[in-house]
Design a protein around this motif. Sequence first.
Motif, PDB file in Angstrom:
ATOM      1  N   TYR A 195     -13.767  -3.164   5.906  1.00 42.37           N
ATOM      2  CA  TYR A 195     -13.721  -2.400   7.148  1.00 42.37           C
ATOM      3  C   TYR A 195     -13.551  -0.946   6.770  1.00 42.37           C
ATOM      4  N   GLN A 196     -13.413  -0.055   7.749  1.00 40.16           N
ATOM      5  CA  GLN A 196     -13.318   1.356   7.428  1.00 40.16           C
ATOM      6  C   GLN A 196     -12.468   2.086   8.459  1.00 40.16           C
ATOM      7  N   TYR A 197     -12.011   3.281   8.065  1.00 41.96           N
ATOM      8  CA  TYR A 197     -11.264   4.160   8.957  1.00 41.96           C
ATOM      9  C   TYR A 197     -12.139   5.344   9.337  1.00 41.96           C
ATOM     10  N   THR A 198     -12.019   5.763  10.587  1.00 39.28           N
ATOM     11  CA  THR A 198     -12.716   6.980  11.005  1.00 39.28           C
ATOM     12  C   THR A 198     -11.922   8.194  10.520  1.00 39.28           C
ATOM     13  N   SER A 199     -12.617   9.199  10.080  1.00 41.90           N
ATOM     14  CA  SER A 199     -12.018  10.450   9.590  1.00 41.90           C
ATOM     15  C   SER A 199     -10.951  10.221   8.517  1.00 41.90           C
ATOM     16  N   PRO A 200     -11.281   9.528   7.439  1.00 42.53           N
ATOM     17  CA  PRO A 200     -10.287   9.334   6.370  1.00 42.53           C
ATOM     18  C   PRO A 200      -9.966  10.657   5.685  1.00 42.53           C
ATOM     19  N   ASP A 201      -8.691  10.863   5.377  1.00 38.16           N
ATOM     20  CA  ASP A 201      -8.282  12.092   4.706  1.00 38.16           C
ATOM     21  C   ASP A 201      -7.400  11.821   3.490  1.00 38.16           C
ATOM     22  N   PHE A 202      -7.176  10.553   3.176  1.00 41.99           N
ATOM     23  CA  PHE A 202      -6.389  10.166   2.003  1.00 41.99           C
ATOM     24  C   PHE A 202      -7.211   9.125   1.248  1.00 41.99           C
ATOM     25  N   LEU A 203      -8.142   9.606   0.431  1.00 39.23           N
ATOM     26  CA  LEU A 203      -9.157   8.760  -0.193  1.00 39.23           C
ATOM     27  C   LEU A 203      -9.959   8.058   0.892  1.00 39.23           C
ATOM     28  N   TYR A 204      -9.784   6.728   1.048  1.00 39.12           N
ATOM     29  CA  TYR A 204     -10.604   5.990   2.014  1.00 39.12           C
ATOM     30  C   TYR A 204      -9.869   5.671   3.312  1.00 39.12           C
ATOM     31  N   VAL A 205      -8.590   6.074   3.441  1.00 41.26           N
ATOM     32  CA  VAL A 205      -7.809   5.725   4.628  1.00 41.26           C
ATOM     33  C   VAL A 205      -7.191   6.989   5.223  1.00 41.26           C
ATOM     34  N   ARG A 206      -6.449   6.806   6.312  1.00 45.33           N
ATOM     35  CA  ARG A 206      -5.730   7.911   6.931  1.00 45.33           C
ATOM     36  C   ARG A 206      -4.432   8.177   6.170  1.00 45.33           C
ATOM     37  N   SER A 207      -4.031   9.427   6.135  1.00 48.25           N
ATOM     38  CA  SER A 207      -2.843   9.805   5.364  1.00 48.25           C
ATOM     39  C   SER A 207      -1.552   9.283   5.980  1.00 48.25           C
ATOM     40  N   TRP A 208      -1.576   8.922   7.266  1.00 47.24           N
ATOM     41  CA  TRP A 208      -0.361   8.418   7.907  1.00 47.24           C
ATOM     42  C   TRP A 208      -0.167   6.916   7.708  1.00 47.24           C
ATOM     43  N   LEU A 209      -1.113   6.239   7.097  1.00 46.15           N
ATOM     44  CA  LEU A 209      -1.022   4.780   6.960  1.00 46.15           C
ATOM     45  C   LEU A 209       0.212   4.321   6.181  1.00 46.15           C
ATOM     46  N   PRO A 210       0.594   4.990   5.061  1.00 43.88           N
ATOM     47  CA  PRO A 210       1.814   4.550   4.366  1.00 43.88           C
ATOM     48  C   PRO A 210       3.057   4.599   5.255  1.00 43.88           C
ATOM     49  N   CYS A 211       3.107   5.536   6.190  1.00 41.97           N
ATOM     50  CA  CYS A 211       4.253   5.613   7.107  1.00 41.97           C
ATOM     51  C   CYS A 211       4.335   4.365   7.976  1.00 41.97           C
ATOM     52  N   ILE A 212       3.190   3.868   8.439  1.00 42.70           N
ATOM     53  CA  ILE A 212       3.159   2.654   9.250  1.00 42.70           C
ATOM     54  C   ILE A 212       3.619   1.458   8.421  1.00 42.70           C
ATOM     55  N   PHE A 213       3.151   1.377   7.189  1.00 46.48           N
ATOM     56  CA  PHE A 213       3.554   0.267   6.323  1.00 46.48           C
ATOM     57  C   PHE A 213       5.053   0.333   6.002  1.00 46.48           C
ATOM     58  N   PHE A 214       5.575   1.526   5.787  1.00 49.17           N
ATOM     59  CA  PHE A 214       7.002   1.680   5.517  1.00 49.17           C
ATOM     60  C   PHE A 214       7.829   1.207   6.711  1.00 49.17           C
ATOM     61  N   ALA A 215       7.459   1.664   7.898  1.00 44.14           N
ATOM     62  CA  ALA A 215       8.184   1.261   9.109  1.00 44.14           C
ATOM     63  C   ALA A 215       8.057  -0.239   9.350  1.00 44.14           C
ATOM     64  N   GLY A 216       6.869  -0.792   9.083  1.00 42.92           N
ATOM     65  CA  GLY A 216       6.682  -2.227   9.250  1.00 42.92           C
ATOM     66  C   GLY A 216       7.518  -3.036   8.277  1.00 42.92           C
ATOM     67  N   GLY A 217       7.626  -2.561   7.033  1.00 45.26           N
ATOM     68  CA  GLY A 217       8.449  -3.258   6.056  1.00 45.26           C
ATOM     69  C   GLY A 217       9.916  -3.263   6.446  1.00 45.26           C
ATOM     70  N   VAL A 218      10.425  -2.121   6.904  1.00 45.45           N
ATOM     71  CA  VAL A 218      11.820  -2.044   7.342  1.00 45.45           C
ATOM     72  C   VAL A 218      12.058  -2.962   8.537  1.00 45.45           C
ATOM     73  N   THR A 219      11.102  -2.985   9.470  1.00 45.78           N
ATOM     74  CA  THR A 219      11.241  -3.818  10.672  1.00 45.78           C
ATOM     75  C   THR A 219      11.281  -5.297  10.322  1.00 45.78           C
ATOM     76  N   MET A 220      10.333  -5.764   9.515  1.00 46.72           N
ATOM     77  CA  MET A 220      10.317  -7.182   9.153  1.00 46.72           C
ATOM     78  C   MET A 220      11.522  -7.532   8.283  1.00 46.72           C
ATOM     79  N   GLY A 221      11.983  -6.572   7.465  1.00 43.32           N
ATOM     80  CA  GLY A 221      13.187  -6.814   6.672  1.00 43.32           C
ATOM     81  C   GLY A 221      14.403  -7.017   7.556  1.00 43.32           C
ATOM     82  N   ASN A 222      14.512  -6.234   8.624  1.00 42.67           N
ATOM     83  CA  ASN A 222      15.628  -6.400   9.552  1.00 42.67           C
ATOM     84  C   ASN A 222      15.573  -7.753  10.255  1.00 42.67           C
ATOM     85  N   ILE A 223      14.374  -8.177  10.635  1.00 42.71           N
ATOM     86  CA  ILE A 223      14.238  -9.496  11.262  1.00 42.71           C
ATOM     87  C   ILE A 223      14.643 -10.590  10.279  1.00 42.71           C
TER      88      ILE A 223
END
Length: 242
Positions: A195-223
């Motif tokens: 699949y692909q991201y529109t307007s990638p600015d961090f190689l092939y993805v969006r630069s904010w994607l690691p922030c989403i993964f970080f928040a998701g990891g903390v959330t699932m860890g709390n659960i």
Amino acid sequence: MNPAMSHTSPEQTSSTMGRLDWSALAAFASPWLQGPLSTHSWVSLVARGAVLFAVGVFLALVLNLLQIQRNVTLFPPDVIASLFSSAWWVPLCCGTAAVVIGLLYPCIDRRLGEPHKFKREWSSVMRCVAVFVGINHASAKVDFANNIQLSLTLAALSIGLWWTFDRSRSGFGLGIGIAFLATLVTQLLVYNGVYQYTSPDFLYVRSWLPCIFFAGGVTMGNIGRQLAMYERQLTHEKLHQE
């Protein structure tokens, strides 16, 4: 000294060594398990895994739908399924990742000898989930002048989520590791045309994607931590009743 008292038969020596071996094994395994290796322990582990998988699948379907509606992520038409307009493998992968993360967090806490006790109630966990959904919603709905501003905003929100609902060194470290690995896997998937991201600015993805993964990891860890604590409370109550 009485020779009869000092003499030990080979059978007794072997039996003693066997008991010592099992004792050493139990002592080694105890930090990884919440109790003795029993059917109840495995059933509880599977039950927690099932809950985490269901939560991961649900969040993946809802949050991926937001990204697709805003054309942030684009899937080839031949891989789009009818269920929430999402590729079939996305919820399965996210559910599996949720199980690994949710079981890993309390396990690491036990290994480090730092049980997580900050805001350990279900209401706090639900608020954490709501904030995570809000962060993902902001990445898809809120318009910024450029991706750098959006990335910095989401980074601040993600760290704020960790500070508000976690505040543990292990939680922060695991969140960083999860963000790195998940971003690397996503880069490989996009590079191979899955699949692909529109307007990638961090190689092939969006630069904010690691922030989403970080928040998701903390959330699932709390659960995962809350489920493990709930299981320990039930076990403790049963022991007191007996």
